[in-house]
Design a protein around this motif. Sequence first.
Motif, PDB file in Angstrom:
ATOM      1  N   ILE A 226      -1.570  21.186 -16.715  1.00  0.00           N
ATOM      2  CA  ILE A 226      -0.559  20.123 -16.802  1.00  0.00           C
ATOM      3  C   ILE A 226      -1.171  18.854 -17.392  1.00  0.00           C
ATOM      4  N   LEU A 227      -2.373  18.508 -16.945  1.00  0.00           N
ATOM      5  CA  LEU A 227      -3.052  17.327 -17.499  1.00  0.00           C
ATOM      6  C   LEU A 227      -3.294  17.495 -18.989  1.00  0.00           C
ATOM      7  N   THR A 228      -3.727  18.679 -19.377  1.00  0.00           N
ATOM      8  CA  THR A 228      -3.993  18.938 -20.795  1.00  0.00           C
ATOM      9  C   THR A 228      -2.715  18.865 -21.605  1.00  0.00           C
ATOM     10  N   ARG A 229      -1.628  19.415 -21.056  1.00  0.00           N
ATOM     11  CA  ARG A 229      -0.341  19.354 -21.776  1.00  0.00           C
ATOM     12  C   ARG A 229       0.095  17.897 -21.959  1.00  0.00           C
ATOM     13  N   GLY A 230      -0.138  17.068 -20.945  1.00  0.00           N
ATOM     14  CA  GLY A 230       0.190  15.653 -21.082  1.00  0.00           C
ATOM     15  C   GLY A 230      -0.685  14.972 -22.126  1.00  0.00           C
ATOM     16  N   ARG A 231      -1.971  15.300 -22.144  1.00  0.00           N
ATOM     17  CA  ARG A 231      -2.877  14.699 -23.137  1.00  0.00           C
ATOM     18  C   ARG A 231      -2.510  15.108 -24.552  1.00  0.00           C
ATOM     19  N   LEU A 232      -1.893  16.280 -24.680  1.00  0.00           N
ATOM     20  CA  LEU A 232      -1.449  16.734 -25.996  1.00  0.00           C
ATOM     21  C   LEU A 232      -0.149  16.065 -26.424  1.00  0.00           C
ATOM     22  N   ALA A 237       5.696  17.448 -19.880  1.00  0.00           N
ATOM     23  CA  ALA A 237       4.692  17.402 -18.809  1.00  0.00           C
ATOM     24  C   ALA A 237       4.962  16.270 -17.826  1.00  0.00           C
ATOM     25  N   LEU A 238       5.831  15.316 -18.202  1.00  0.00           N
ATOM     26  CA  LEU A 238       6.022  14.109 -17.392  1.00  0.00           C
ATOM     27  C   LEU A 238       6.413  14.421 -15.935  1.00  0.00           C
ATOM     28  N   PRO A 239       7.450  15.195 -15.671  1.00  0.00           N
ATOM     29  CA  PRO A 239       7.809  15.438 -14.265  1.00  0.00           C
ATOM     30  C   PRO A 239       6.720  16.170 -13.495  1.00  0.00           C
ATOM     31  N   VAL A 242       4.116  13.719 -12.414  1.00  0.00           N
ATOM     32  CA  VAL A 242       4.614  13.018 -11.230  1.00  0.00           C
ATOM     33  C   VAL A 242       4.426  13.889  -9.991  1.00  0.00           C
ATOM     34  N   ASP A 243       4.628  15.204 -10.125  1.00  0.00           N
ATOM     35  CA  ASP A 243       4.411  16.112  -9.000  1.00  0.00           C
ATOM     36  C   ASP A 243       2.955  16.086  -8.538  1.00  0.00           C
ATOM     37  N   LEU A 244       2.022  15.986  -9.498  1.00  0.00           N
ATOM     38  CA  LEU A 244       0.606  15.905  -9.127  1.00  0.00           C
ATOM     39  C   LEU A 244       0.329  14.622  -8.354  1.00  0.00           C
ATOM     40  N   ILE A 245       0.952  13.536  -8.777  1.00  0.00           N
ATOM     41  CA  ILE A 245       0.782  12.266  -8.057  1.00  0.00           C
ATOM     42  C   ILE A 245       1.360  12.381  -6.654  1.00  0.00           C
ATOM     43  N   ARG A 246       2.509  12.997  -6.543  1.00  0.00           N
ATOM     44  CA  ARG A 246       3.149  13.191  -5.240  1.00  0.00           C
ATOM     45  C   ARG A 246       2.235  14.008  -4.312  1.00  0.00           C
ATOM     46  N   ALA A 247       1.654  15.081  -4.860  1.00  0.00           N
ATOM     47  CA  ALA A 247       0.849  15.984  -4.040  1.00  0.00           C
ATOM     48  C   ALA A 247      -0.535  15.442  -3.744  1.00  0.00           C
ATOM     49  N   ALA A 274      11.438   8.738 -12.117  1.00  0.00           N
ATOM     50  CA  ALA A 274      10.887   9.890 -11.407  1.00  0.00           C
ATOM     51  C   ALA A 274       9.976   9.453 -10.258  1.00  0.00           C
ATOM     52  N   LEU A 275       9.184   8.418 -10.480  1.00  0.00           N
ATOM     53  CA  LEU A 275       8.280   7.934  -9.432  1.00  0.00           C
ATOM     54  C   LEU A 275       9.056   7.303  -8.276  1.00  0.00           C
ATOM     55  N   VAL A 276      10.088   6.542  -8.597  1.00  0.00           N
ATOM     56  CA  VAL A 276      10.900   5.915  -7.544  1.00  0.00           C
ATOM     57  C   VAL A 276      11.579   6.993  -6.700  1.00  0.00           C
ATOM     58  N   ALA A 277      11.975   8.088  -7.329  1.00  0.00           N
ATOM     59  CA  ALA A 277      12.623   9.173  -6.583  1.00  0.00           C
ATOM     60  C   ALA A 277      11.664   9.795  -5.569  1.00  0.00           C
ATOM     61  N   VAL A 278      10.365   9.775  -5.891  1.00  0.00           N
ATOM     62  CA  VAL A 278       9.371  10.338  -4.970  1.00  0.00           C
ATOM     63  C   VAL A 278       9.300   9.530  -3.682  1.00  0.00           C
ATOM     64  N   LEU A 279       9.621   8.229  -3.766  1.00  0.00           N
ATOM     65  CA  LEU A 279       9.481   7.345  -2.614  1.00  0.00           C
ATOM     66  C   LEU A 279      10.421   7.701  -1.463  1.00  0.00           C
ATOM     67  N   GLU A 280      11.490   8.411  -1.753  1.00  0.00           N
ATOM     68  CA  GLU A 280      12.427   8.778  -0.701  1.00  0.00           C
ATOM     69  C   GLU A 280      11.745   9.726   0.284  1.00  0.00           C
ATOM     70  N   ASP A 281      11.646   9.296   1.532  1.00  0.00           N
ATOM     71  CA  ASP A 281      11.056  10.104   2.608  1.00  0.00           C
ATOM     72  C   ASP A 281       9.583  10.422   2.367  1.00  0.00           C
ATOM     73  N   ALA A 282       8.899   9.642   1.534  1.00  0.00           N
ATOM     74  CA  ALA A 282       7.478   9.891   1.287  1.00  0.00           C
ATOM     75  C   ALA A 282       6.633   9.270   2.390  1.00  0.00           C
ATOM     76  N   ASP A 283       5.486   9.874   2.681  1.00  0.00           N
ATOM     77  CA  ASP A 283       4.590   9.319   3.692  1.00  0.00           C
ATOM     78  C   ASP A 283       3.831   8.130   3.098  1.00  0.00           C
ATOM     79  N   PRO A 284       3.164   7.322   3.930  1.00  0.00           N
ATOM     80  CA  PRO A 284       2.493   6.113   3.429  1.00  0.00           C
ATOM     81  C   PRO A 284       1.468   6.387   2.331  1.00  0.00           C
ATOM     82  N   HIS A 285       0.696   7.459   2.447  1.00  0.00           N
ATOM     83  CA  HIS A 285      -0.316   7.741   1.427  1.00  0.00           C
ATOM     84  C   HIS A 285       0.342   8.025   0.069  1.00  0.00           C
TER      85      HIS A 285
END
Length: 364
Positions: A226-232, A237-239, A242-247, A274-285
Amino acid sequence: MLIGEVARQSGLSTRMLRHYDRIGVVTPTGRTMGNYRSYTEADLERLLHVEALRSLGLSLSQIAEVLDDAAFDPSRLIAQVIARAEESIARTEELVARLRAVNDSQPRSWTDVLHTVGLIRDLESPAPSQRQRTALTRGATDQDATVLVAALLREPHADAAGALQWALSRIGDAALPALVQALYAPDELSRRRALDALEKIGSPAAREAIAAADDSDDPRVRARAILTRGRLGDPAALPRLVDLIRAGADDVAAADVLVSLVRDRDLARVAVTALVAVLEDADPHTRRRVAAALGMIPGSEAVVALTALLDDDDRGTALTARALLSRRAPHPAERGSGPAPSAGPAPSAGPDPSDGPAPSDTVA
Protein backbone atom coordinates in the motif's frame (compact mmCIF):
# COMPACT_ATOMS: atom_id res chain seq x y z
CA MET A 1 6.84 -78.21 -11.67
CA LEU A 2 10.09 -77.69 -13.59
CA ILE A 3 11.96 -74.41 -13.62
CA GLY A 4 10.83 -73.41 -17.13
CA GLU A 5 7.17 -73.73 -16.20
CA VAL A 6 7.70 -71.80 -12.96
CA ALA A 7 9.39 -69.02 -14.92
CA ARG A 8 6.48 -68.79 -17.36
CA GLN A 9 3.84 -68.68 -14.63
CA SER A 10 5.67 -66.38 -12.21
CA GLY A 11 7.12 -63.91 -14.73
CA LEU A 12 10.60 -64.42 -13.25
CA SER A 13 13.51 -65.42 -15.44
CA THR A 14 15.12 -68.83 -15.10
CA ARG A 15 18.33 -66.97 -14.31
CA MET A 16 16.67 -65.27 -11.30
CA LEU A 17 15.17 -68.58 -10.13
CA ARG A 18 18.60 -70.23 -10.30
CA HIS A 19 20.03 -67.29 -8.33
CA TYR A 20 17.36 -67.83 -5.65
CA ASP A 21 18.34 -71.51 -5.57
CA ARG A 22 22.06 -70.76 -5.36
CA ILE A 23 21.73 -68.39 -2.34
CA GLY A 24 19.17 -70.60 -0.64
CA VAL A 25 16.17 -68.27 -0.75
CA VAL A 26 13.94 -70.63 -2.77
CA THR A 27 15.35 -74.08 -3.49
CA PRO A 28 13.24 -76.65 -5.37
CA THR A 29 12.78 -79.66 -3.10
CA GLY A 30 10.88 -82.07 -5.37
CA ARG A 31 12.26 -84.66 -7.80
CA THR A 32 10.87 -85.91 -11.08
CA MET A 33 10.99 -89.51 -12.20
CA GLY A 34 14.07 -88.60 -14.18
CA ASN A 35 15.63 -87.25 -10.95
CA TYR A 36 15.32 -83.60 -12.06
CA ARG A 37 14.62 -81.16 -9.30
CA SER A 38 11.14 -79.60 -9.39
CA TYR A 39 9.21 -77.07 -7.38
CA THR A 40 6.64 -78.35 -4.93
CA GLU A 41 3.54 -76.47 -3.81
CA ALA A 42 5.43 -75.38 -0.69
CA ASP A 43 8.29 -74.07 -2.84
CA LEU A 44 5.89 -72.08 -4.99
CA GLU A 45 4.23 -70.62 -1.89
CA ARG A 46 7.64 -69.57 -0.57
CA LEU A 47 8.43 -68.00 -3.94
CA LEU A 48 5.25 -65.93 -3.72
CA HIS A 49 6.25 -64.79 -0.23
CA VAL A 50 9.70 -63.79 -1.51
CA GLU A 51 8.25 -61.64 -4.27
CA ALA A 52 5.74 -60.03 -1.91
CA LEU A 53 8.50 -59.07 0.52
CA ARG A 54 10.71 -57.81 -2.32
CA SER A 55 7.88 -55.48 -3.32
CA LEU A 56 8.20 -53.91 0.16
CA GLY A 57 11.85 -53.13 -0.45
CA LEU A 58 13.42 -55.89 1.63
CA SER A 59 16.75 -57.32 0.51
CA LEU A 60 17.08 -61.04 -0.28
CA SER A 61 19.15 -61.61 2.87
CA GLN A 62 16.43 -59.93 4.96
CA ILE A 63 13.77 -62.01 3.21
CA ALA A 64 15.62 -65.24 3.96
CA GLU A 65 15.92 -64.20 7.62
CA VAL A 66 12.21 -63.42 7.82
CA LEU A 67 11.06 -66.64 6.15
CA ASP A 68 13.40 -68.93 8.13
CA ASP A 69 12.52 -67.49 11.55
CA ALA A 70 8.90 -68.04 12.48
CA ALA A 71 9.32 -65.85 15.58
CA PHE A 72 10.75 -62.89 13.64
CA ASP A 73 9.17 -59.52 14.59
CA PRO A 74 8.04 -57.90 11.33
CA SER A 75 7.40 -54.41 12.76
CA ARG A 76 11.08 -53.71 13.45
CA LEU A 77 12.16 -54.67 9.97
CA ILE A 78 9.31 -52.79 8.32
CA ALA A 79 10.26 -49.65 10.29
CA GLN A 80 13.81 -49.96 8.95
CA VAL A 81 12.53 -50.33 5.40
CA ILE A 82 10.29 -47.25 5.85
CA ALA A 83 13.22 -45.17 7.11
CA ARG A 84 15.38 -46.29 4.18
CA ALA A 85 12.59 -45.53 1.72
CA GLU A 86 12.09 -42.03 3.20
CA GLU A 87 15.81 -41.33 2.87
CA SER A 88 15.66 -42.46 -0.75
CA ILE A 89 12.67 -40.19 -1.40
CA ALA A 90 14.47 -37.23 0.19
CA ARG A 91 17.53 -37.83 -1.99
CA THR A 92 15.34 -38.11 -5.07
CA GLU A 93 13.46 -34.90 -4.22
CA GLU A 94 16.78 -33.12 -3.67
CA LEU A 95 17.99 -34.34 -7.05
CA VAL A 96 14.75 -33.20 -8.73
CA ALA A 97 15.02 -29.78 -7.09
CA ARG A 98 18.60 -29.44 -8.24
CA LEU A 99 17.74 -30.49 -11.79
CA ARG A 100 14.87 -28.00 -11.87
CA ALA A 101 17.15 -25.25 -10.61
CA VAL A 102 19.65 -26.03 -13.35
CA ASN A 103 16.88 -26.17 -15.95
CA ASP A 104 15.33 -22.90 -14.72
CA SER A 105 18.67 -21.19 -15.25
CA GLN A 106 18.13 -21.86 -18.99
CA PRO A 107 21.63 -23.17 -19.67
CA ARG A 108 22.90 -22.72 -23.21
CA SER A 109 25.87 -25.05 -22.87
CA TRP A 110 27.40 -27.60 -20.54
CA THR A 111 29.61 -24.81 -19.24
CA ASP A 112 26.47 -23.06 -17.99
CA VAL A 113 25.26 -26.30 -16.41
CA LEU A 114 28.54 -26.80 -14.56
CA HIS A 115 28.49 -23.14 -13.43
CA THR A 116 25.01 -23.57 -11.92
CA VAL A 117 25.85 -26.92 -10.32
CA GLY A 118 28.93 -25.37 -8.72
CA LEU A 119 26.89 -22.44 -7.41
CA ILE A 120 24.28 -24.79 -5.94
CA ARG A 121 26.97 -26.88 -4.28
CA ASP A 122 28.65 -23.83 -2.70
CA LEU A 123 25.32 -22.41 -1.47
CA GLU A 124 24.51 -25.76 0.16
CA SER A 125 27.72 -25.69 2.19
CA PRO A 126 27.14 -26.51 5.88
CA ALA A 127 29.25 -23.46 6.82
CA PRO A 128 27.29 -20.15 6.89
CA SER A 129 30.52 -18.22 6.22
CA GLN A 130 31.06 -20.20 3.02
CA ARG A 131 27.52 -19.50 1.84
CA GLN A 132 27.96 -15.80 2.63
CA ARG A 133 31.31 -15.68 0.84
CA THR A 134 29.81 -17.41 -2.20
CA ALA A 135 27.02 -14.81 -2.43
CA LEU A 136 29.48 -11.93 -2.11
CA THR A 137 32.27 -13.15 -4.38
CA ARG A 138 30.68 -15.23 -7.15
CA GLY A 139 29.92 -13.15 -10.21
CA ALA A 140 26.12 -13.22 -10.20
CA THR A 141 24.47 -13.43 -13.60
CA ASP A 142 20.87 -13.56 -14.77
CA GLN A 143 21.01 -17.36 -14.99
CA ASP A 144 21.81 -17.50 -11.24
CA ALA A 145 18.58 -15.76 -10.20
CA THR A 146 16.44 -18.80 -9.38
CA VAL A 147 19.28 -20.53 -7.55
CA LEU A 148 20.00 -17.43 -5.43
CA VAL A 149 16.31 -16.88 -4.62
CA ALA A 150 15.93 -20.52 -3.53
CA ALA A 151 19.05 -20.17 -1.36
CA LEU A 152 17.72 -16.93 0.16
CA LEU A 153 14.39 -18.51 1.12
CA ARG A 154 15.98 -21.43 2.96
CA GLU A 155 18.95 -19.53 4.49
CA PRO A 156 18.77 -19.72 8.32
CA HIS A 157 21.54 -17.17 9.06
CA ALA A 158 20.84 -13.43 8.78
CA ASP A 159 24.32 -12.45 7.52
CA ALA A 160 24.27 -14.99 4.71
CA ALA A 161 20.69 -13.97 3.85
CA GLY A 162 21.80 -10.33 3.62
CA ALA A 163 24.61 -11.29 1.27
CA LEU A 164 22.16 -13.20 -0.93
CA GLN A 165 19.84 -10.18 -1.07
CA TRP A 166 22.79 -8.05 -2.12
CA ALA A 167 23.66 -10.54 -4.87
CA LEU A 168 20.05 -10.47 -6.09
CA SER A 169 20.08 -6.66 -6.14
CA ARG A 170 23.05 -6.86 -8.54
CA ILE A 171 21.08 -9.17 -10.84
CA GLY A 172 18.07 -6.85 -10.76
CA ASP A 173 14.87 -7.49 -12.68
CA ALA A 174 15.92 -11.00 -13.80
CA ALA A 175 15.20 -12.11 -10.23
CA LEU A 176 11.66 -10.68 -10.17
CA PRO A 177 9.67 -13.76 -11.33
CA ALA A 178 11.07 -15.98 -8.55
CA LEU A 179 10.78 -13.23 -5.92
CA VAL A 180 7.20 -12.35 -6.86
CA GLN A 181 6.25 -16.01 -6.56
CA ALA A 182 7.88 -16.09 -3.11
CA LEU A 183 5.77 -13.09 -2.00
CA TYR A 184 2.86 -15.54 -1.82
CA ALA A 185 4.80 -18.42 -0.22
CA PRO A 186 3.02 -20.26 2.61
CA ASP A 187 5.68 -19.41 5.19
CA GLU A 188 6.14 -15.91 6.58
CA LEU A 189 9.95 -15.85 6.40
CA SER A 190 9.97 -16.52 2.65
CA ARG A 191 7.39 -13.79 2.00
CA ARG A 192 9.25 -11.18 3.98
CA ARG A 193 12.67 -12.06 2.59
CA ALA A 194 11.27 -11.79 -0.91
CA LEU A 195 9.77 -8.41 -0.01
CA ASP A 196 13.08 -7.12 1.37
CA ALA A 197 14.92 -8.35 -1.74
CA LEU A 198 12.45 -6.58 -4.05
CA GLU A 199 12.90 -3.36 -2.09
CA LYS A 200 16.68 -3.69 -2.38
CA ILE A 201 16.39 -4.10 -6.15
CA GLY A 202 14.26 -0.96 -6.17
CA SER A 203 13.72 -0.78 -9.94
CA PRO A 204 10.41 0.51 -11.37
CA ALA A 205 9.42 -3.07 -12.16
CA ALA A 206 10.30 -4.19 -8.62
CA ARG A 207 8.20 -1.38 -7.12
CA GLU A 208 5.29 -2.31 -9.36
CA ALA A 209 5.64 -5.92 -8.23
CA ILE A 210 5.47 -4.87 -4.57
CA ALA A 211 2.48 -2.61 -5.20
CA ALA A 212 0.62 -5.50 -6.85
CA ALA A 213 0.83 -7.47 -3.59
CA ASP A 214 -1.62 -5.18 -1.77
CA ASP A 215 -4.02 -8.14 -1.55
CA SER A 216 -1.53 -10.24 0.41
CA ASP A 217 -2.68 -12.05 3.55
CA ASP A 218 0.62 -11.09 5.19
CA PRO A 219 0.04 -7.76 7.02
CA ARG A 220 3.64 -6.61 6.55
CA VAL A 221 3.66 -7.36 2.81
CA ARG A 222 0.23 -5.75 2.42
CA ALA A 223 1.27 -2.57 4.29
CA ARG A 224 4.48 -2.20 2.25
CA ALA A 225 2.48 -2.74 -0.94
CA ILE A 226 0.00 0.00 0.00
CA LEU A 227 2.84 2.40 0.84
CA THR A 228 4.53 1.61 -2.46
CA ARG A 229 1.29 2.12 -4.39
CA GLY A 230 0.93 5.52 -2.73
CA ARG A 231 4.54 6.45 -3.57
CA LEU A 232 3.80 5.55 -7.18
CA GLY A 233 1.09 8.22 -7.13
CA ASP A 234 -1.98 5.98 -7.26
CA PRO A 235 -4.94 7.93 -5.77
CA ALA A 236 -6.70 4.62 -5.08
CA ALA A 237 -4.18 4.04 -2.29
CA LEU A 238 -5.54 7.00 -0.30
CA PRO A 239 -8.26 5.21 1.72
CA ARG A 240 -5.93 2.31 2.44
CA LEU A 241 -3.25 4.69 3.70
CA VAL A 242 -5.86 6.12 6.05
CA ASP A 243 -6.60 2.55 7.19
CA LEU A 244 -2.91 2.11 8.07
CA ILE A 245 -3.04 5.29 10.13
CA ARG A 246 -6.20 4.07 11.86
CA ALA A 247 -4.61 0.70 12.66
CA GLY A 248 -1.32 2.17 13.82
CA ALA A 249 0.57 -0.05 11.36
CA ASP A 250 3.32 1.93 9.62
CA ASP A 251 1.21 4.98 10.47
CA VAL A 252 4.11 7.47 10.31
CA ALA A 253 5.19 6.23 6.89
CA ALA A 254 1.54 6.15 5.77
CA ALA A 255 1.07 9.80 6.81
CA ASP A 256 4.22 10.81 4.91
CA VAL A 257 3.05 8.99 1.79
CA LEU A 258 -0.44 10.44 2.16
CA VAL A 259 0.98 13.97 2.19
CA SER A 260 3.08 13.29 -0.92
CA LEU A 261 -0.01 11.91 -2.65
CA VAL A 262 -2.43 14.79 -1.93
CA ARG A 263 -0.69 17.48 -3.96
CA ASP A 264 -3.87 18.88 -5.45
CA ARG A 265 -6.68 20.47 -3.45
CA ASP A 266 -9.33 17.90 -4.36
CA LEU A 267 -7.30 14.94 -3.09
CA ALA A 268 -6.38 16.88 0.06
CA ARG A 269 -10.08 17.43 0.71
CA VAL A 270 -10.79 13.71 0.21
CA ALA A 271 -7.97 12.80 2.62
CA VAL A 272 -9.26 15.17 5.31
CA THR A 273 -12.79 13.78 4.96
CA ALA A 274 -11.50 10.22 5.31
CA LEU A 275 -9.39 11.08 8.37
CA VAL A 276 -12.24 12.94 10.08
CA ALA A 277 -14.47 9.89 9.54
CA VAL A 278 -11.94 7.78 11.46
CA LEU A 279 -12.44 9.99 14.52
CA GLU A 280 -15.93 8.63 15.11
CA ASP A 281 -15.69 6.24 18.08
CA ALA A 282 -11.88 6.17 17.81
CA ASP A 283 -9.76 5.56 20.91
CA PRO A 284 -7.39 8.29 22.17
CA HIS A 285 -4.29 6.81 20.52
CA THR A 286 -6.02 6.67 17.15
CA ARG A 287 -7.30 10.26 17.57
CA ARG A 288 -3.76 11.48 18.18
CA ARG A 289 -2.46 9.67 15.10
CA VAL A 290 -5.24 11.23 13.01
CA ALA A 291 -4.45 14.69 14.42
CA ALA A 292 -0.78 14.24 13.53
CA ALA A 293 -1.71 13.24 9.96
CA LEU A 294 -4.09 16.19 9.58
CA GLY A 295 -1.29 18.51 10.65
CA MET A 296 0.75 17.45 7.60
CA ILE A 297 -2.00 17.92 4.99
CA PRO A 298 -2.24 21.28 3.19
CA GLY A 299 -5.46 23.21 2.77
CA SER A 300 -7.99 25.05 4.90
CA GLU A 301 -10.04 21.86 5.37
CA ALA A 302 -7.22 20.38 7.42
CA VAL A 303 -7.05 23.59 9.49
CA VAL A 304 -10.78 23.41 10.18
CA ALA A 305 -10.51 19.74 11.19
CA LEU A 306 -7.59 20.47 13.53
CA THR A 307 -9.44 23.42 15.05
CA ALA A 308 -12.39 21.16 15.82
CA LEU A 309 -10.02 18.94 17.78
CA LEU A 310 -8.99 21.74 20.12
CA ASP A 311 -12.00 20.84 22.30
CA ASP A 312 -11.47 17.09 22.01
CA ASP A 313 -12.32 15.06 25.09
CA ASP A 314 -8.84 13.51 24.94
CA ARG A 315 -6.40 16.09 26.30
CA GLY A 316 -3.50 14.60 24.34
CA THR A 317 -5.42 14.97 21.06
CA ALA A 318 -6.36 18.56 21.91
CA LEU A 319 -2.78 19.50 22.76
CA THR A 320 -1.50 17.78 19.59
CA ALA A 321 -3.96 19.78 17.50
CA ARG A 322 -3.01 23.04 19.26
CA ALA A 323 0.73 22.44 18.76
CA LEU A 324 0.26 21.59 15.10
CA LEU A 325 -1.85 24.67 14.45
CA SER A 326 0.68 26.90 16.19
CA ARG A 327 3.49 25.61 13.98
CA ARG A 328 1.53 25.47 10.76
CA ALA A 329 2.85 27.72 7.99
CA PRO A 330 0.50 28.99 5.27
CA HIS A 331 0.45 26.66 2.32
CA PRO A 332 -0.13 27.88 -1.28
CA ALA A 333 -3.29 25.79 -1.37
CA GLU A 334 -4.66 27.79 1.57
CA ARG A 335 -4.15 31.22 0.04
CA GLY A 336 -7.31 32.92 -1.02
CA SER A 337 -9.42 30.76 1.25
CA GLY A 338 -9.65 33.33 3.99
CA PRO A 339 -7.82 33.48 7.29
CA ALA A 340 -7.30 30.27 9.18
CA PRO A 341 -9.61 29.84 12.15
CA SER A 342 -8.30 30.96 15.48
CA ALA A 343 -7.00 28.24 17.70
CA GLY A 344 -9.13 29.64 20.49
CA PRO A 345 -8.58 29.04 24.17
CA ALA A 346 -6.79 26.03 25.53
CA PRO A 347 -8.94 22.94 26.07
CA SER A 348 -10.68 22.97 29.42
CA ALA A 349 -9.04 19.93 30.96
CA GLY A 350 -8.13 21.74 34.17
CA PRO A 351 -4.70 22.84 35.31
CA ASP A 352 -2.02 20.17 35.28
CA PRO A 353 1.39 21.27 36.54
CA SER A 354 3.06 18.34 34.79
CA ASP A 355 1.99 19.73 31.42
CA GLY A 356 4.15 22.81 31.74
CA PRO A 357 3.20 26.09 30.07
CA ALA A 358 0.41 25.83 27.52
CA PRO A 359 1.43 26.01 23.85
CA SER A 360 0.94 29.28 21.99
CA ASP A 361 -2.52 29.84 20.52
CA THR A 362 -1.14 31.67 17.51
CA VAL A 363 -2.03 30.23 14.13
CA ALA A 364 0.58 31.01 11.53
